[in-house]
Design a protein around this motif. Structure first.
Motif, PDB file in Angstrom:
ATOM      1  N   ALA A 120       0.769  -1.081  -0.117  1.00  0.00           N
ATOM      2  CA  ALA A 120      -0.138   0.073   0.043  1.00  0.00           C
ATOM      3  C   ALA A 120       0.875   0.978  -0.051  1.00  0.00           C
ATOM      4  O   ALA A 120       2.192   1.451   0.295  1.00  0.00           O
ATOM      5  N   VAL A 121       0.353   2.484  -0.474  1.00  0.00           N
ATOM      6  CA  VAL A 121       1.022   3.632  -0.242  1.00  0.00           C
ATOM      7  C   VAL A 121       0.238   4.489   0.655  1.00  0.00           C
ATOM      8  O   VAL A 121      -1.010   4.594   0.828  1.00  0.00           O
ATOM      9  N   ASN A 122       1.064   5.166   1.620  1.00  0.00           N
ATOM     10  CA  ASN A 122       0.617   6.396   2.561  1.00  0.00           C
ATOM     11  C   ASN A 122       0.913   7.585   1.875  1.00  0.00           C
ATOM     12  O   ASN A 122       2.163   7.988   1.972  1.00  0.00           O
ATOM     13  N   CYS A 123       0.245   8.297   1.281  1.00  0.00           N
ATOM     14  CA  CYS A 123       0.598   9.807   0.775  1.00  0.00           C
ATOM     15  C   CYS A 123      -0.247  10.835   1.363  1.00  0.00           C
ATOM     16  O   CYS A 123      -1.476  10.647   1.656  1.00  0.00           O
ATOM     17  N   GLU A 124       0.303  11.905   1.753  1.00  0.00           N
ATOM     18  CA  GLU A 124      -0.335  12.957   2.355  1.00  0.00           C
ATOM     19  C   GLU A 124      -1.213  13.357   1.207  1.00  0.00           C
ATOM     20  O   GLU A 124      -1.141  13.488  -0.002  1.00  0.00           O
ATOM     21  N   GLY A 125      -2.424  13.843   1.772  1.00  0.00           N
ATOM     22  CA  GLY A 125      -3.343  14.591   0.821  1.00  0.00           C
ATOM     23  C   GLY A 125      -4.452  13.481   0.389  1.00  0.00           C
ATOM     24  O   GLY A 125      -5.370  13.884  -0.330  1.00  0.00           O
ATOM     25  N   THR A 126      -4.174  12.353   0.525  1.00  0.00           N
ATOM     26  CA  THR A 126      -5.132  11.341  -0.184  1.00  0.00           C
ATOM     27  C   THR A 126      -5.290   9.989   0.901  1.00  0.00           C
ATOM     28  O   THR A 126      -4.185   9.735   1.726  1.00  0.00           O
ATOM     29  N   PRO A 127      -6.350   9.360   0.970  1.00  0.00           N
ATOM     30  CA  PRO A 127      -6.405   8.133   1.850  1.00  0.00           C
ATOM     31  C   PRO A 127      -5.359   6.918   1.428  1.00  0.00           C
ATOM     32  O   PRO A 127      -5.010   6.932   0.442  1.00  0.00           O
ATOM     33  N   ARG A 128      -5.158   6.114   2.376  1.00  0.00           N
ATOM     34  CA  ARG A 128      -4.228   4.808   2.122  1.00  0.00           C
ATOM     35  C   ARG A 128      -4.699   4.284   0.854  1.00  0.00           C
ATOM     36  O   ARG A 128      -5.902   3.941   0.714  1.00  0.00           O
ATOM     37  N   LEU A 129      -3.760   3.811  -0.141  1.00  0.00           N
ATOM     38  CA  LEU A 129      -3.937   3.268  -1.338  1.00  0.00           C
ATOM     39  C   LEU A 129      -3.400   1.939  -1.406  1.00  0.00           C
ATOM     40  O   LEU A 129      -2.296   1.817  -1.224  1.00  0.00           O
ATOM     41  N   VAL A 130      -4.295   0.968  -1.401  1.00  0.00           N
ATOM     42  CA  VAL A 130      -3.737  -0.555  -1.565  1.00  0.00           C
ATOM     43  C   VAL A 130      -3.697  -0.678  -3.067  1.00  0.00           C
ATOM     44  O   VAL A 130      -4.515  -0.488  -3.960  1.00  0.00           O
ATOM     45  N   LEU A 131      -2.373  -1.418  -3.194  1.00  0.00           N
ATOM     46  CA  LEU A 131      -1.978  -1.541  -4.789  1.00  0.00           C
ATOM     47  C   LEU A 131      -2.380  -2.802  -5.128  1.00  0.00           C
ATOM     48  O   LEU A 131      -2.430  -3.929  -4.398  1.00  0.00           O
ATOM     49  N   THR A 132      -2.287  -3.497  -6.386  1.00  0.00           N
ATOM     50  CA  THR A 132      -2.547  -4.465  -7.026  1.00  0.00           C
ATOM     51  C   THR A 132      -1.418  -4.988  -7.720  1.00  0.00           C
ATOM     52  O   THR A 132      -0.598  -4.108  -8.519  1.00  0.00           O
ATOM     53  N   LYS A 133      -1.239  -6.254  -7.833  1.00  0.00           N
ATOM     54  CA  LYS A 133       0.011  -6.775  -8.243  1.00  0.00           C
ATOM     55  C   LYS A 133      -0.241  -7.454  -9.857  1.00  0.00           C
ATOM     56  O   LYS A 133      -1.061  -8.116 -10.046  1.00  0.00           O
ATOM     57  N   TRP A 139       3.403  -4.194  -8.344  1.00  0.00           N
ATOM     58  CA  TRP A 139       2.446  -3.526  -7.461  1.00  0.00           C
ATOM     59  C   TRP A 139       2.186  -2.124  -8.182  1.00  0.00           C
ATOM     60  O   TRP A 139       3.225  -1.189  -8.078  1.00  0.00           O
ATOM     61  N   SER A 140       1.069  -1.664  -8.248  1.00  0.00           N
ATOM     62  CA  SER A 140       0.751  -0.451  -8.685  1.00  0.00           C
ATOM     63  C   SER A 140      -0.495  -0.135  -8.354  1.00  0.00           C
ATOM     64  O   SER A 140      -1.583  -0.673  -8.045  1.00  0.00           O
ATOM     65  N   GLY A 141      -0.933   1.583  -8.361  1.00  0.00           N
ATOM     66  CA  GLY A 141      -1.863   2.009  -7.948  1.00  0.00           C
ATOM     67  C   GLY A 141      -2.172   3.673  -8.326  1.00  0.00           C
ATOM     68  O   GLY A 141      -1.052   4.001  -8.444  1.00  0.00           O
ATOM     69  N   THR A 142      -3.244   4.268  -8.384  1.00  0.00           N
ATOM     70  CA  THR A 142      -3.226   5.462  -8.811  1.00  0.00           C
ATOM     71  C   THR A 142      -4.189   6.219  -7.773  1.00  0.00           C
ATOM     72  O   THR A 142      -5.277   5.825  -7.360  1.00  0.00           O
ATOM     73  N   THR A 143      -3.860   7.429  -7.430  1.00  0.00           N
ATOM     74  CA  THR A 143      -4.458   8.166  -6.549  1.00  0.00           C
ATOM     75  C   THR A 143      -5.518   8.956  -7.196  1.00  0.00           C
ATOM     76  O   THR A 143      -5.566   9.394  -8.521  1.00  0.00           O
ATOM     77  N   PRO A 144      -6.491   9.602  -6.535  1.00  0.00           N
ATOM     78  CA  PRO A 144      -7.462  10.479  -7.157  1.00  0.00           C
ATOM     79  C   PRO A 144      -6.628  11.827  -7.501  1.00  0.00           C
ATOM     80  O   PRO A 144      -5.478  11.803  -7.092  1.00  0.00           O
ATOM     81  N   ALA A 145      -7.257  12.793  -8.100  1.00  0.00           N
ATOM     82  CA  ALA A 145      -6.260  14.187  -8.572  1.00  0.00           C
ATOM     83  C   ALA A 145      -5.934  14.710  -7.359  1.00  0.00           C
ATOM     84  O   ALA A 145      -6.669  14.802  -6.298  1.00  0.00           O
ATOM     85  N   LEU A 146      -4.704  15.216  -7.354  1.00  0.00           N
ATOM     86  CA  LEU A 146      -3.980  15.960  -6.120  1.00  0.00           C
ATOM     87  C   LEU A 146      -3.780  17.324  -6.638  1.00  0.00           C
ATOM     88  O   LEU A 146      -3.582  17.947  -7.742  1.00  0.00           O
TER      89      LEU A 146
END
Length: 442
Positions: A120-133, A139-146
């Motif tokens: 997972a990715v913990n990034c300021e400004g967005t909820p915790r993002l669980v990635l897929t393999k 593993w990859s995942g995309t945040t909402p627009a920042l």
């Protein structure tokens, strides 16, 4: 000695009698008048194959090479090999691109971890993002627009926190390990974006702290046009970091020097010196800070850090730079831990500081309010040019700040209250710094 490269040159080595030998190689040498000469090796001799006026140039190159010391042709050959063509080690797999910022402000994170069970990715400004393999173990995942800004983030791999190995942009700290930074670019009107304006300089100093008992550093920003030999003198802002950070954090992550460059160019902020010093009152904090968390340790740490700021760092700055005299030319502010320190040091030393700020500050760091600030009263309003207290509306320290402001109100001490959207994070503090500095020294 042997040098290898892809493509044109498979091997080159020094032969007997100082002869440079090539094996199945095509080499390109720069020639006069912008022409190129291609030389092809045949055994131990070199012959021109193409290019204007190649024959006389080639003969000259051969004579030059044979007259050189043994090591010179090899150095020249190495320099002629583009870095991008350097042969990769066998079995090497390039890291995935991460982060990748999309045109709409979304950010894609990638990590190769084929044996991991959860990433997972913990990034300021967005909820915790669980990635897929995927099938390659990436593993990859995309945040909402920042919103355009700089955001700290880290990977969580089966519970282990890691910086992004594909990203060289790092936020270093004293504890907790490094975090990575993703930049979502925005217009040049944003104060933290590098603009086409004159730029100041950040200077590093190392000193021995007698008050704390170690060797440590501090940084000084000098504004554009600063000349140590000129008559102009400048006010000083102490800008303190938060818990876990170090003396570089406000420059590397907070973009303080960029913000000051832009505001000064716009005429919104007066040119000033900005001092960033290591904010721990214990020696060698990178080796552990357990001693500063007990009540006795907190008091000892507060006293040592205060003494270091007032009796060591400030005198060193005044000695080394063109500093304007007087308390009216001294300001102090900081974030989180540094905000609490700024309140404690500034409000208890009004003979030194007239401008005081706190961004998401922790005033409880100086102990019980009545005891820590008991000498403060309405009569001090004439000496305080600005007491600026800011906090994000989603910050876990919001209630602590409200309680401190309520205490100030009971003492009839004037202050400026700022509450902005956001949590305990750098995007809030960059905006705080942008606004706060526009009030100073005016």
């Amino acid at each position: 000695t042997e040098v290898r490269r892809w493509g044109y040159c498979s091997a080159a080595r020094m032969g007997s009698a100082g002869r440079l030998e090539f094996a199945n190689a095509n080499l390109q040498f720069g020639a006069t008048r912008g022409a190129w000469v291609r030389l092809r090796s045949r055994g131990s001799s070199v012959h021109p194959t193409s290019g204007p006026d190649s024959a006389p140039i080639a003969k000259g190159l051969v004579r030059m090479i044979r007259s050189m010391p043994l090591w010179v042709p090899l150095v020249l050959l190495c320099l002629s090999v583009p870095a991008a063509q350097a042969q990769a080690p066998r079995g090497f797999t390039p890291p995935p691109r991460s982060p990748e910022v999309l045109s709409d402000g979304r950010a894609t994170f990638r990590l190769r971890a084929p044996n991991a069970k959860e990433v997972a990715v913990n990034c300021e400004g967005t909820p915790r993002l669980v990635l897929t393999k995927d099938e390659q173990g990436v593993w990859s995942g995309t945040t909402p627009a920042l919103t355009p800004d700089f955001y700290g983030y880290s990977f969580s791999v089966d519970g282990l926190t890691l910086a992004d190995p594909s990203n060289p942009l790092i936020k270093a700290g004293i504890m907790g390990g490094p975090n990575s930074i993703v930049h979502v670019p925005g217009p040049s009107t944003l104060s933290w974006e590098v603009g086409n304006v004159p730029h100041g300089v950040v200077h590093r100093h190392v000193y021995h702290s007698q008050a704390i008992g170690d060797e440590r550093d501090f940084y000084v920003y000098t504004p554009p046009g600063y000349d140590p030999k000129a008559a102009t003198k400048y006010p000083v802002l102490f800008l303190l970091h938060g818990m876990g950070d170090n003396a570089t954090s406000w420059v590397v992550v907070g973009r303080s020097n960029v913000i000051l460059d832009n505001l000064i160019a716009l005429g919104k902020t007066k040119p000033m010196l900005v001092v960033n010093t290591l904010g721990y009152g214990v020696p060698n904090p990178e080796q552990g800070m357990s001693g500063m968390f007990s009540p006795e340790g907190q008091q000892k740490s507060r006293d040592a850090f205060t003494a270091s700021v007032l009796k060591e760092v400030l005198p060193l700055v005044e000695k080394s730079y063109r500093v304007a005299e007087g308390r009216e030319n001294r300001a102090i502010t900081g974030l989180s831990m540094g905000g609490g320190q700024s309140l404690g040091i500034g409000l208890n030393n009004l003979d030194t500081f007239a401008w005081i700020g706190s961004f998401s500050g922790a005033p409880m760091m100086f102990g019980e309010t009545d005891k820590a600030f008991g000498n403060l009263s309405e009569k001090d309003n004439d000496r305080i040019k600005l007491l600026w207290i800011a906090c994000g509306s989603e910050d876990f320290l919001l209630n602590a700040n409200k309680e401190f402001k309520s205490w100030l109100k009971g003492r009839k001490v004037n202050y400026t209250e700022v509450e902005t959207p956001g949590a305990h994070a750098w995007p809030v503090w960059r905006r705080n710094l942008t606004e706060f500095t526009q009030f100073l020294f005016k």
